[in-house]
Design a protein around this motif. Structure first.
Motif, mmCIF file in Angstrom:
data_model
loop_
_atom_site.group_PDB
_atom_site.id
_atom_site.type_symbol
_atom_site.label_atom_id
_atom_site.label_comp_id
_atom_site.label_asym_id
_atom_site.label_seq_id
_atom_site.Cartn_x
_atom_site.Cartn_y
_atom_site.Cartn_z
ATOM 1 N N ILE A 193 26.571 47.161 39.721
ATOM 2 C CA ILE A 193 27.675 46.646 39.789
ATOM 3 C C ILE A 193 28.866 47.687 39.275
ATOM 4 N N ASP A 194 30.131 47.792 39.909
ATOM 5 C CA ASP A 194 31.005 48.672 39.316
ATOM 6 C C ASP A 194 31.517 47.820 38.239
ATOM 7 N N PRO A 195 31.711 48.211 37.057
ATOM 8 C CA PRO A 195 32.060 47.605 35.824
ATOM 9 C C PRO A 195 33.791 47.318 35.929
ATOM 10 N N TYR A 196 34.360 48.313 36.846
ATOM 11 C CA TYR A 196 35.960 48.054 36.923
ATOM 12 C C TYR A 196 36.167 46.863 37.785
ATOM 13 N N MET A 197 35.385 46.328 38.751
ATOM 14 C CA MET A 197 35.400 45.330 39.559
ATOM 15 C C MET A 197 35.315 44.085 38.710
ATOM 16 N N VAL A 198 34.518 44.269 37.707
ATOM 17 C CA VAL A 198 34.429 43.063 37.004
ATOM 18 C C VAL A 198 35.548 42.782 36.146
ATOM 19 N N GLN A 199 36.226 43.945 35.446
ATOM 20 C CA GLN A 199 37.379 43.760 34.966
ATOM 21 C C GLN A 199 38.589 43.344 35.760
ATOM 22 N N ARG A 200 38.567 43.685 37.081
ATOM 23 C CA ARG A 200 39.624 43.141 37.873
ATOM 24 C C ARG A 200 39.538 41.835 38.186
ATOM 25 N N PHE A 201 38.388 41.436 38.319
ATOM 26 C CA PHE A 201 38.088 39.892 38.662
ATOM 27 C C PHE A 201 38.634 39.181 37.246
ATOM 28 N N THR A 202 38.645 39.712 36.195
ATOM 29 C CA THR A 202 38.772 38.692 35.052
ATOM 30 C C THR A 202 40.503 39.012 35.109
ATOM 31 N N ARG A 203 40.854 39.961 35.305
ATOM 32 C CA ARG A 203 42.465 40.367 35.262
ATOM 33 C C ARG A 203 43.036 39.420 36.303
ATOM 34 N N GLU A 204 42.666 39.297 37.481
ATOM 35 C CA GLU A 204 42.942 38.369 38.500
ATOM 36 C C GLU A 204 42.841 37.009 38.563
ATOM 37 N N THR A 205 41.835 36.672 37.986
ATOM 38 C CA THR A 205 41.431 35.154 37.817
ATOM 39 C C THR A 205 41.517 34.392 36.267
#
Length: 364
Positions: A36-48
């Motif tokens: 997975i792209d770890p930055y997408m994981v961070q983005r998910f947490t930031r958005e939700t």
């Protein structure tokens, strides 16, 4: 510090850097390593505001053993369609996602959905994530130095003991998965990859035992770093892992070149599906995470990062050209003509395969 450790350290730091209010909302994910792209994981947490607890495995046997024990605490797991996903689905291990909560299911490739329907009738439980093949990761220069006449496009590079013996000194890694290796050896022998014949299994064991003395170790995810750093020159593993090894070797700039080859005899084609365990503690958060991942720009970022194709066609136009046009990542139709898929085998045959694999690993 190794590049792999740097990546993992950065990933952990990203997961810890969650916004205020996310501490009481969580989704527990059990996925393949380096997937997975770890930055997408961070983005998910930031958005939700939903924090991601992220654990990894490197073999289907590990995942299935954890799931079979029950009460895993995971909200999302990512098994391969065959045989693991289909077997767990038949055992009642999953719950269907609420489709109203995952509107981005509409972004999935209808043709791919039809392909995986044999493992998931009606596409009831599984959500396609990434897919790929199984083949050879190799350092051609070192292999050529050790075995000038060895075929670089064939499974014989690994499974012919004359080749394996000469290459052994620069390091051979076998993926630690009977589920993946045995069907490929059957294909190499010109047999049905789904064969449950005792005679065929003995022939597979004969081939594997002949090269057992030349295998340095058994590893799946660990092959990435070993190839990238030049500790090994040949590995049998997942396509994206081998491509990642080549990228890491290039970044390190130490003269190591790693390439991925889908063998001419035919490469096993697999599909990984996201699924929600039946006893998931946070199924709503799981649905939110799955819906987030199915956005074209998110899947494009994941494919660009891990070098595996995904199930969202609209993402390909957003993937960097050097990735989108790489046939090792997105195989051509001509290449795919020789690929094969596997199905489930009866429990008795599975036990026989497991016993044979244990003998092979032990070398006796």
């Amino acid at each position: 510090m190794t590049l792999r450790r740097l990546v993992l350290t950065a990933f952990c730091a990203l997961l810890l850097a969650v916004p205020a209010g996310a501490q009481d909302r969580v989704v527990n994910v059990f996925n393949w390593n380096d997937y997975i792209d770890p930055y997408m994981v961070q983005r998910f947490t930031r958005e939700t505001g939903i924090r991601v607890r992220y654990d990894v495995f490197d073999s289907l046997e590990t995942l299935e053993g954890r799931m079979s024990a029950g009460r895993t605490g995971y909200d999302i797991v990512v098994p391969t369609s065959e045989p693991t996903f289909s077997r767990l689905a038949r055992a009642g291990a999953f719950r269907p996602p609420d489709r109203a909560a995952v509107p981005n299911l509409a972004n999935l490739d209808p043709a791919l959905m039809r392909q995986v329907e044999s493992s998931d009738p009606g596409n009831r439980f599984g959500v396609p994530y990434l897919w790929g093949t199984i083949g050879l990761g190799l350092n051609a220069e070192r292999i050529r130095a050790a075995a000038p006449d060895a075929p670089l496009d064939s499974l014989a590079l690994l499974l012919d003991p004359n080749n394996a013996r000469r290459i052994a000194r620069c390091g051979i890694i076998m993926m630690d998965s009977a589920t993946d290796v045995i069907p490929t050896v059957l294909r190499y022998l010109g047999k049905d990859p789904n064969s449950t014949s005792d005679v065929d299994l003995r022939e597979v064991e004969r081939v594997l035992m002949a090269v057992r003395p030349f295998i340095r170790n058994f590893s799946t995810g660990g092959a990435i770093e070993a190839l990238a750093t030049g500790q090994s020159c040949l590995a049998f593993g997942y396509s994206g892992d081998m491509i990642q090894a080549g990228l890491r070797a290039k970044e390190a700039d130490r003269g190591v070149v790693v390439t991925y080859v889908a063998p001419k005899e035919g490469a096993q084609l697999w599909f990984d599906l996201m699924a929600i365990p039946a006893d998931a503690p946070n199924p709503g958060n799981a649905e939110a995470f799955i819906n987030f991942l199915l956005q074209p720009e998110v899947m494009a970022a994941i494919t660009a990062h891990v070098r595996y194709p995904n199930g969202v066609p609209a993402s390909r136009a957003l993937v960097p050209a050097e990735v989108a046009n790489d046939p090792a990542v997105f195989p051509t139709e001509a290449q795919r003509a020789s690929f094969f898929t596997i199905g489930p085998v009866p429990q008795a045959a599975e036990r026989a395969r497991s016993r044979m694999w244990a003998r092979f690993k032990a070398g006796r």
